[in-house]
Design a protein around this motif. Structure first.
Motif, mmCIF file in Angstrom:
data_model
loop_
_atom_site.group_PDB
_atom_site.id
_atom_site.type_symbol
_atom_site.label_atom_id
_atom_site.label_comp_id
_atom_site.label_asym_id
_atom_site.label_seq_id
_atom_site.Cartn_x
_atom_site.Cartn_y
_atom_site.Cartn_z
ATOM 1 N N THR A 111 -9.443 3.971 1.648
ATOM 2 C CA THR A 111 -8.878 3.226 2.781
ATOM 3 C C THR A 111 -8.047 4.109 3.700
ATOM 4 O O THR A 111 -7.779 3.743 4.841
ATOM 5 N N THR A 112 -7.620 5.276 3.207
ATOM 6 C CA THR A 112 -6.835 6.191 4.043
ATOM 7 C C THR A 112 -7.659 7.383 4.515
ATOM 8 O O THR A 112 -7.111 8.401 4.918
ATOM 9 N N SER A 113 -8.981 7.262 4.463
ATOM 10 C CA SER A 113 -9.846 8.360 4.872
ATOM 11 C C SER A 113 -9.622 8.703 6.347
ATOM 12 O O SER A 113 -9.249 7.848 7.157
ATOM 13 N N PHE A 114 -9.866 9.949 6.688
ATOM 14 C CA PHE A 114 -9.674 10.429 8.054
ATOM 15 C C PHE A 114 -11.016 10.456 8.772
ATOM 16 O O PHE A 114 -12.035 10.853 8.208
ATOM 17 N N CYS A 115 -11.013 10.061 10.020
ATOM 18 C CA CYS A 115 -12.232 9.948 10.818
ATOM 19 C C CYS A 115 -12.847 11.328 11.095
ATOM 20 O O CYS A 115 -12.158 12.345 11.147
ATOM 21 N N CYS A 116 -14.171 11.351 11.285
ATOM 22 C CA CYS A 116 -14.854 12.598 11.655
ATOM 23 C C CYS A 116 -14.751 12.870 13.148
ATOM 24 O O CYS A 116 -14.986 13.989 13.600
ATOM 25 N N ARG A 118 0.833 -1.197 0.000
ATOM 26 C CA ARG A 118 0.000 0.000 0.000
ATOM 27 C C ARG A 118 0.872 1.252 0.000
ATOM 28 O O ARG A 118 0.436 2.321 -0.386
ATOM 29 N N ARG A 119 2.101 1.107 0.475
ATOM 30 C CA ARG A 119 3.123 2.146 0.298
ATOM 31 C C ARG A 119 4.144 1.530 -0.661
ATOM 32 O O ARG A 119 4.989 0.741 -0.263
ATOM 33 N N ARG A 120 4.020 1.890 -1.928
ATOM 34 C CA ARG A 120 4.654 1.148 -3.009
ATOM 35 C C ARG A 120 6.147 0.946 -2.830
ATOM 36 O O ARG A 120 6.653 -0.174 -2.883
ATOM 37 N N CYS A 157 4.460 -6.563 16.901
ATOM 38 C CA CYS A 157 4.537 -5.162 16.465
ATOM 39 C C CYS A 157 5.953 -4.782 16.059
ATOM 40 O O CYS A 157 6.910 -4.976 16.816
ATOM 41 N N THR A 158 6.104 -4.203 14.859
ATOM 42 C CA THR A 158 7.407 -3.798 14.340
ATOM 43 C C THR A 158 7.716 -2.333 14.606
ATOM 44 O O THR A 158 8.780 -1.847 14.221
ATOM 45 N N GLU A 159 6.773 -1.612 15.209
ATOM 46 C CA GLU A 159 6.921 -0.184 15.481
ATOM 47 C C GLU A 159 7.132 0.627 14.205
ATOM 48 O O GLU A 159 7.813 1.655 14.205
ATOM 49 N N CYS A 160 6.529 0.161 13.109
ATOM 50 C CA CYS A 160 6.673 0.884 11.836
ATOM 51 C C CYS A 160 5.897 2.191 11.841
ATOM 52 O O CYS A 160 6.191 3.099 11.058
ATOM 53 N N GLY A 161 4.884 2.302 12.700
ATOM 54 C CA GLY A 161 4.168 3.557 12.855
ATOM 55 C C GLY A 161 3.111 3.840 11.812
ATOM 56 O O GLY A 161 2.571 4.952 11.763
ATOM 57 N N ARG A 162 2.785 2.880 10.960
ATOM 58 C CA ARG A 162 1.719 3.133 9.989
ATOM 59 C C ARG A 162 0.402 3.421 10.703
ATOM 60 O O ARG A 162 -0.400 4.239 10.245
ATOM 61 N N CYS A 163 0.165 2.718 11.794
ATOM 62 C CA CYS A 163 -1.064 2.941 12.560
ATOM 63 C C CYS A 163 -1.080 4.342 13.144
ATOM 64 O O CYS A 163 -2.095 5.047 13.113
ATOM 65 N N GLN A 164 0.056 4.768 13.678
ATOM 66 C CA GLN A 164 0.163 6.094 14.290
ATOM 67 C C GLN A 164 -0.014 7.173 13.236
ATOM 68 O O GLN A 164 -0.626 8.218 13.486
ATOM 69 N N ASP A 165 0.497 6.915 12.040
ATOM 70 C CA ASP A 165 0.425 7.873 10.940
ATOM 71 C C ASP A 165 -1.012 8.139 10.518
ATOM 72 O O ASP A 165 -1.331 9.215 10.017
ATOM 73 N N GLN A 166 -1.894 7.145 10.717
ATOM 74 C CA GLN A 166 -3.284 7.251 10.278
ATOM 75 C C GLN A 166 -4.251 7.573 11.411
ATOM 76 O O GLN A 166 -5.422 7.836 11.163
ATOM 77 N N CYS A 167 -3.778 7.540 12.645
ATOM 78 C CA CYS A 167 -4.684 7.660 13.796
ATOM 79 C C CYS A 167 -5.209 9.082 13.961
ATOM 80 O O CYS A 167 -4.421 10.036 14.115
ATOM 81 N N PRO A 168 -6.532 9.286 13.964
ATOM 82 C CA PRO A 168 -7.080 10.636 14.137
ATOM 83 C C PRO A 168 -6.773 11.226 15.510
ATOM 84 O O PRO A 168 -6.612 12.447 15.639
#
Length: 773
Positions: A675-680, A69-71, A315-326
């Motif tokens: 899939t990368t939409s930001f939460c309201c 998803r990140r080419r 967990c690999t601590e790659c931070g993809r989750c953190q990058d997307q977290c509202p």
């Protein structure tokens, strides 16, 4: 004994010593990790459909479906992963070269296809790891204007650098050995040092041709020893650091993927898992027979299932989750990455106490995960609400408590900042199920600790007494239909236009609490009703008998309140003649859509649930609704906000967009969409909680929508509509958004377009057109 033999003897002793240490530590730590997992609670849901799970694992791991998803990151990581496996033969060869510089593996050592693969993979692995190093530098906290914006912020940096340096060193050793082998064979006159055997390193070897055989032999011995020492030192380091997910995921990630919630590979979103005690599902009736000390939800590491422990281990601590977290992106203390790493550190710390006998009794793994934490300030860049790791000099991560403290792993603010949007789960390349962990910890806080935001007390009271979050009387559930020029049948209503059973209609229209009581959402309800009526769809509603599906209660952790509401609705549906799997239900709220479709089956009730955008899109395709575009001069741009519980949780992305385009408007996408939409900001019961920390999520999202220049923001969720409408009002008050911009449901856009094609006077004047929203 000549100097070469002495060198070989020394190299062999060093290599064997570090190998013994590496293998011993790796095996011992691996066994201990298995012992830690065995401390977890049972989870009997992870081993069904083994064949399907195996196919899913191969597809996700070999195909790198999440990583790609990140080419560029995905492609680089794929070659590094392949190199980890494909270059194992070069390590075996290195052991032989310690005593025989001309050693090659039997049979395949000089088999050209094998040599080609080794050289190609070595070069590509080196290129891959260099790419990842560059990306880490470009996206690291120091390179970012704001450190928190980096997905690597608070990742354990030394571990990542060590792994990257190890891989790069191994690649350099492999290529150096290939070049030395080429020169050595040429010096020996064996006649095999040709491009056929060294297609990608012969040019390096040519530079070494002419060096004496003894010198080349010594160089091969030294480089082979270095390769072995670097490889085995890596095993020593990870053996000493079981929480080093950036290294251990090579072994644990395939198992975590194999054991994910859905064997088919579907993302672990949608339904929240039912509450379990000892591996058994607990309902209201069973709860009465539970012992007083039964753990409801997750309050400490001992309450995690073995799969939960595997999650945090991986967990690999790659931070993809953190990058997307509202929450994280609006300066709140919650980071999904730090949530998992703190749980991991606490779990392994507590497990060590239990396994080594430092603690005894029920407290061996009983320190709280959530609660009051020491301090509360900002420790060396650590957000408030997190405690400093007592082993930070070694691990560099966040954990449960300060040295010598039995405090909590994280503050309550961390836990309650989550909107359960699922962005973390969607982005995680190793399939960690963050949302389930959050909900389980909330369950403990609500059901046992009685520790939750005060606003939720009002929510729970309204749901229990009035069966809706607003606390409005059930008799007002049909107020939205007043003034419509056509009747809206109620199942079992007893009126002349009502129906006796659901078998008499095509669809049950589940209005939802927002659709019945919230003024802006009522306009969506009326628009959908008019469109269904225009299309000739027979539908009915439950009226006063409808109750909240229980979504906000469940995601706030009040599992038994959810079950009470769900049981009431199930009984109502049965009385209305709902047929298992056969009754069609259309909803305007993605939260109702998700709960009815994905969670009520846990209670034994199967419904065929569709979102209103799906049904309306089908009606347009079938020609039962005919939208007409506005004249070019009146046509406006519209941007669409993906509701989390429609898109990410249930994969519905296309129908709303197709309806927008069918309505004759121009769709302008926001940078964060699909899939990368930001939460309201409304999910996870956050709709009913004050947002006191950081900046407001809805302002962040509305600002992005306004920046597209669109004249309208389209939504497909009543809660999104409320949040974005409030955000737009705030921006307009600050003159940061045009006064003409409005927030509309997709159904309203479609209704406006359908009315254009109707004869004058036929449209329903009682249902507000889009411009009056």
């Amino acid at each position: 004994m000549d100097s070469l033999q002495v060198l070989q003897a020394v190299a062999l002793v060093i290599a064997l010593a570090v190998t013994a240490a590496g293998v011993a530590l790796f095996v011992a730590t691996l066994a201990r990790m298995v012992a830690v997992l065995r401390l977890g609670q049972p989870d009997p849901t992870r081993t069904d459909a083994l064949g399907t799970r195996l196919v899913t694992t191969v597809r996700e791991v070999v195909g790198h479906t999440r990583m790609l998803r990140r080419r560029w990151v995905g492609a680089a990581h794929w070659f590094v992963m392949v190199g980890f496996v494909a270059l194992v033969g070069t390590l075996a060869t290195a052991y032989g070269q310690l005593t025989d510089p001309g050693f090659v593996l039997p049979v395949i050592g000089h088999f050209p296809p094998y040599e080609w693969v080794v050289e190609a993979i070595a070069w590509l692995t080196g290129l891959g790891i260099l790419t990842l190093v560059v990306i880490r530098q470009l996206q690291g906290p120091r390179a970012a204007g704001q450190p928190r914006r980096s997905r690597f912020y608070r990742s354990t940096t030394w571990q990542a650098y060590y792994v990257e340096a190890t891989i790069l060193a191994i690649v350099v050793c492999v290529l150096a050995l290939r070049a030395l082998e080429y020169a050595y064979e040429s010096a020996e006159g064996a006649g095999t040092a040709t491009l056929l055997h060294y297609p990608l390193t012969a040019w390096l070897g040519e530079a070494l041709v002419g060096i004496s055989t003894g010198a080349l032999a010594a160089a091969i011995t030294v480089v082979a020893a270095v390769k072995i020492v670097v490889s085995m030192a890596w095993f020593v380091v990870i053996g000493l650091t079981p929480t080093m997910g950036v290294a251990w995921h090579r072994f644990t990630a395939p198992f975590n993927v194999f054991l994910k919630r859905h064997a088919s590979g579907r993302t672990s979103l949608g339904a929240v898992q039912p509450i379990r005690v000892g591996g058994e599902v607990v309902d209201l009736e069973a709860a009465e027979d539970l012992p007083d000390d039964a753990a409801l939800g997750v309050g400490s590491a001992s309450d995690l299932t073995w799969k939960g422990l595997l999650d945090v281990t991986t967990c690999t601590e790659c931070g993809r989750c953190q990058d997307q977290c509202p929450a994280w992106q609006t300066e709140k203390p919650l980071s999904p990455k730090l949530l998992i790493t703190s749980m991991r550190a606490r779990a392994y710390d507590d497990a060590a106490r239990a396994l080594d006998g430092h603690d005894s009794g029920s407290d061996a793994l009983g320190r709280p995960l959530v609660g009051e934490v020491a301090g509360g300030g900002d420790y060396a860049g650590v957000p408030a609400g997190w405690e400093r790791d007592p082993h930070a000099d070694v691990l560099g991560s966040l954990v449960a408590a300060g040295a010598g403290s039995d405090g909590a792993a994280m503050s309550e603010d961390v836990l309650w900042s989550c909107t359960t949007c699922g962005a973390c789960v969607e982005q995680c390349p190793v399939d960690i199920e963050h949302v389930d962990h959050v909900v389980d910890m909330r369950r403990h806080q609500v059901l046992l600790a009685d520790a939750f935001p005060t606003e939720l007390g009002n929510l729970f009271g309204n749901l229990e007494k009035r069966q809706n979050p607003w606390g409005v009387g059930a008799k007002q559930r049909m107020d939205w239909a007043k003034g419509l020029s056509f009747p809206v049948p109620v199942v079992g209503g007893g009126g002349p236009d009502d129906v006796d059973a659901l078998s008499e209609v095509d669809y049950l229209f589940w209005v939802g609490c927002a659709g019945a009581f919230e003024d802006r959402a009522k306009k969506t309800t009326r628009a959908v009703a008019e469109l269904l009526h225009t299309a000739g769809v027979r539908f009915a509603v439950l009226g006063p008998a409808e109750a909240c599906t229980g979504d906000p209660a469940r995601r706030a952790g009040n599992e038994f309140l959810f079950q009470m509401l769900a049981a009431q609705n199930v009984e109502t549906l049965q009385e209305a003649g709902a047929e298992p799997g056969g009754t069609k239900v259309v909803v305007t709220c993605p939260h109702c859509f998700n709960t009815l479709g994905n969670e009520y089956p846990q209670l034994g009730t199967q419904l065929d649930v569709v979102h209103h955008t799906q049904l309306l899109n089908r009606l347009v395709r079938d020609g039962r609704l005919t939208p007409v575009s506005a004249p070019d001069a009146d046509r406006r741009d519209v941007t669409y906000h993906d509701p989390c519980y429609l898109g990410r949780h249930n994969g519905v992305y296309a129908p709303p967009r197709e309806l927008i385009e069918a309505s004759g408007t121009r769709l302008t996408e926001m940078p964060r969409s699909g899939t990368t939409s930001f939460c309201c900001g409304a999910g996870g019961a956050r709709m009913w909680m004050e947002e006191k920390l950081g900046t407001r999520v809805n302002i962040n999202r509305t600002t992005e929508a306004v920046a597209t220049g669109a004249g309208a923001i389209a939504v497909g969720c009543p809660f999104c509509r409320v949040m974005l409408s409030d955000g737009l009002t705030s921006l307009q008050g600050e003159q940061r958004a045009p006064e003409s911009t409005e927030v509309l449901d997709v159904a309203q856009l479609l209704l406006e377009a359908v009315r254009r094609g109707q004869p004058a006077g036929q449209s329903q004047e009682s249902a507000e057109p889009a411009g009056q929203a």
